[in-house]
Scaffold this motif. Structure first.
Motif, PDB file in Angstrom:
ATOM      1  N   HIS A 358       0.983  -1.254  -0.007  1.00  9.09           N
ATOM      2  CA  HIS A 358      -0.153  -0.017  -0.076  1.00  9.09           C
ATOM      3  C   HIS A 358       0.789   0.943   0.068  1.00  9.09           C
ATOM      4  O   HIS A 358       0.506   2.253  -0.610  1.00  9.09           O
ATOM      5  CB  HIS A 358      -0.798   0.086   1.372  1.00  9.09           C
ATOM      6  N   ASN A 359       1.893   1.093   0.611  1.00  8.45           N
ATOM      7  CA  ASN A 359       2.938   2.312   0.754  1.00  8.45           C
ATOM      8  C   ASN A 359       3.491   2.623  -0.458  1.00  8.45           C
ATOM      9  O   ASN A 359       3.697   3.796  -1.001  1.00  8.45           O
ATOM     10  CB  ASN A 359       4.120   2.129   1.835  1.00  8.45           C
ATOM     11  N   ASP A 360       3.759   1.431  -1.356  1.00  8.11           N
ATOM     12  CA  ASP A 360       4.361   1.669  -2.790  1.00  8.11           C
ATOM     13  C   ASP A 360       3.198   2.252  -3.734  1.00  8.11           C
ATOM     14  O   ASP A 360       3.874   3.276  -4.460  1.00  8.11           O
ATOM     15  CB  ASP A 360       4.792   0.281  -3.341  1.00  8.11           C
ATOM     16  N   GLU A 361       2.029   1.780  -3.424  1.00  6.16           N
ATOM     17  CA  GLU A 361       0.900   2.271  -4.306  1.00  6.16           C
ATOM     18  C   GLU A 361       0.899   3.806  -4.035  1.00  6.16           C
ATOM     19  O   GLU A 361       0.578   4.753  -4.604  1.00  6.16           O
ATOM     20  CB  GLU A 361      -0.349   1.471  -4.066  1.00  6.16           C
ATOM     21  N   LEU A 362       0.882   4.274  -2.475  1.00  5.11           N
ATOM     22  CA  LEU A 362       0.733   5.863  -2.507  1.00  5.11           C
ATOM     23  C   LEU A 362       1.870   6.649  -2.943  1.00  5.11           C
ATOM     24  O   LEU A 362       1.715   7.556  -3.711  1.00  5.11           O
ATOM     25  CB  LEU A 362       0.367   5.715  -1.008  1.00  5.11           C
ATOM     26  N   MET A 363       2.998   6.159  -2.789  1.00  5.93           N
ATOM     27  CA  MET A 363       4.181   6.908  -3.401  1.00  5.93           C
ATOM     28  C   MET A 363       4.221   6.815  -5.051  1.00  5.93           C
ATOM     29  O   MET A 363       4.657   7.958  -5.346  1.00  5.93           O
ATOM     30  CB  MET A 363       5.509   6.076  -3.015  1.00  5.93           C
TER      31      MET A 363
END
Length: 595
Positions: A358-363
């Motif tokens: 999820h963090n990679d998607e937000l970044m």
């Protein structure tokens, strides 16, 4: 074989044959699952039940099978059929040994209606063959050979299965025991061109019927053709003009307008009408642009909602992972069992993986919004400054153009405000509310434009300051280049003076570490080079510069020369560990004081 035993039907062709053993004949027909019939067509057993055929393992024949030409499934091997003696007018058929395996047959050709019959008696005639096999069905042709075999062609395919039932029977003509009057029948499928041709014709007919059926289905489900476009008239023109103003009917009206124009309906009389319709179509563009802007706004709002929701989910994931990490500490970890520890560690890994995804998607979303520019490769200082200067100039020009366009827009808005003020005094009270709203909107737009204009002016001032700094740096670089050129000219003058004073210079050269004019030139060039590099330079860097002037210069010669001149050049070590490097510096000014 056992396959054909189920389809053999003897009630279709009445036989005028003597029945010496009616019980055996009834048993054979019972095995076939058919009602036993006598010579006159009367049933031999009035209370016959067709289900009794199941007692011998043979199911009753389906009367629909012969018409369809369907071959029934094979009989299980553990349920053999019982074959009985068959009495004909001129011969007798004895069944084969039930313990022997069924006779072998070849693969059935498609559309087979012809059988091969071998093992006939030598004295057998076509009449006897017809007498035996016409019980299976209508015989179209018999082709008999001189070598005790023949080919029989039936009218239908299912009759072949009945004929195969007689394979393995021993035939005896009359009551004679002569070898020429006996034989063992072998019935098998035969491959005939007529059968194949009829089968192919039947397949083609079925294919034609299927194509016709499919074509009818396609025509049934085909969408209806669009209605024809009406011809131009004043009434239709007014109807289309009204439809062009309606969003729901615009596509239909614009298609009608396009067709009229392509047909050539435009002339001097109808030009004004067509122009008004084209003007209505043009006004629809503004509605489309507003609709697109509304959709884009909804999309941006949805993106923001998604981003907020995703960030909230990430916060909760971080809290859950923090709980797992705190539970993994020794204070709490020692009190859990091994199974509980294993589950906690597995849950922690799963939560961390999902959080990272999820963090990679937000970044990724943030990177797309920021649109980061990739860093360019480092170029030479002079080229970098020139590119920066040209970029700044282009940016300043773009800002000037934007500033001018904003000013023009501001003037246009002011003129609109003044016109609205003039019209406000003339308009009625009902229109005051709408004009006040328009005034508010225009004032808000003016305020936004003024703020944007102030920002653009500030950026313009910043760019001008940066441009002035770049110009000052350029002047400094030019002054440094002029100083270098003057130093090179002074060194060349010193060399000329040394040539004029040969005797004193030769003595000094003999005593000094510089032994030739070439070395003097090298010392001068190296001095000017190191003067430009106050932090020193490596011997490889110095030699690369000298080799541009003279490719014969080697590194060892330059290093020996610089080591001899200790008051002019000094070697220092810079860096730590693996980055340790030897650098030469110019110390002529300090050496002049010492000497």
């Amino acid at each position: 074989s056992a396959d054909g035993g189920r389809n053999l039907s003897l009630d279709s062709i009445p036989m005028g044959l003597p029945m010496s053993d009616p019980t055996a004949w009834a048993t054979a027909m019972n095995n076939l699952g058919m009602a036993p019939m006598g010579m006159t067509g009367q049933p031999l057993l009035p209370d016959f039940d067709p289900a009794l055929g199941m007692m011998t393992g043979i199911p009753p024949i389906n009367p629909m099978m012969p018409g369809l030409g369907i071959v029934p499934p094979p009989i299980p091997p553990d349920m053999p059929a019982v074959k009985e003696i068959i009495h004909c007018k001129s011969c007798t058929l004895f069944p084969p040994n039930p313990h022997l395996p069924p006779p072998a047959t070849r693969e059935r050709p498609p559309g087979c209606k012809t059988v091969f019959v071998g093992g006939l008696p030598e004295n057998g005639t076509e009449q006897i063959i017809m007498e035996v096999f016409e019980q299976c069905g209508e015989v179209i042709a018999i082709r008999k050979s001189k070598k005790n075999f023949c080919h029989i062609r039936f009218a239908e395919e299912f009759m072949v299965d009945k004929a195969l039932y007689l394979s393995g029977y021993r035939i005896r003509l009359g009551s004679s025991t002569d070898k020429k009057d006996t034989g063992r029948l072998h019935v098998d499928f035969a491959q005939a061109r007529d059968d194949l041709y009829e089968w192919e014709c039947k397949q083609r007919m079925l294919a034609r019927e299927e194509r016709h059926r499919r074509r009818l289905a396609e025509e049934r489900f085909r969408p209806p053709s669009p209605p024809p476009v009406v011809h131009y008239s004043d009434h239709e023109c007014s109807v289309v003009a009204e439809k062009l103003k309606d969003d729901t009917k615009f596509s239909e009206a614009i298609q009608t307008l396009l067709t009229w124009i392509e047909r050539g309906e435009v002339n001097r009389r109808t030009a004004n009408n067509f122009y008004s319709m084209i003007q209505s179509a043009n006004s629809h563009i503004r509605r489309l642009v507003n609709e697109k802007a509304a959709h884009e706004k909804e999309m941006e709002e949805a993106k923001e909602k998604f981003k907020l929701a995703l960030s909230g989910i990430l916060v909760q994931f971080e809290q859950i992972v923090a709980v797992y990490h705190s539970a993994s500490k020794q204070k709490a970890w020692d009190h859990f069992t091994k199974a509980q520890r294993k589950n906690i560690s597995v849950w922690c890994k799963q939560a961390e993986e999902i959080r990272n995804i999820h963090n990679d998607e937000l970044m990724g979303i943030r990177r797309e919004e920021e649109m980061e520019m990739s860093d360019e490769e480092i170029e030479d200082p002079s080229e970098m400054k020139e590119t920066e200067e040209s970029a700044l100039v282009s940016q300043v020009e773009a800002l000037k153009e934007e500033n001018d366009s904003l000013r023009w827009q501001l003037d246009a808005y002011r003129n609109e405000v003044e016109l609205l003020k003039q019209e406000q005094g003339k308009a009625s009270r009902d229109e005051d509310t709408t004009k006040e709203q328009q005034m508010k909107l225009l004032q808000q737009a003016l305020q936004g434009m003024q703020k944007h204009l102030l920002k653009v002016q500030e950026e313009y001032k910043k760019r001008e300051a940066e441009l002035e700094k770049v110009k000052e740096d350029k002047l400094k670089v030019e002054t440094l280049l002029e100083n270098l050129k003057e130093q090179e000219s002074s060194t060349s003058r010193v060399c000329a003076c040394s040539q004029e004073k040969e005797c004193p210079v030769e003595k000094t050269l003999n005593n000094s570490p510089v032994k030739s004019e070439r070395e003097v030139l090298l010392v001068g060039i190296i001095s000017t080079f190191l003067h430009v590099h106050p932090f020193g330079a490596s011997i490889e860097y110095i030699c690369s510069y000298l080799q541009r002037l003279d490719s014969k210069i080697c590194t060892a010669e330059v290093e020996v020369l610089m080591t001899r001149l200790q008051n002019t050049f000094r070697q220092e070590l810079s860096g730590v560990g693996a980055s340790l490097e030897k650098r030469w510096k110019f110390c002529g000014f300090d050496g002049l004081k010492m000497t």
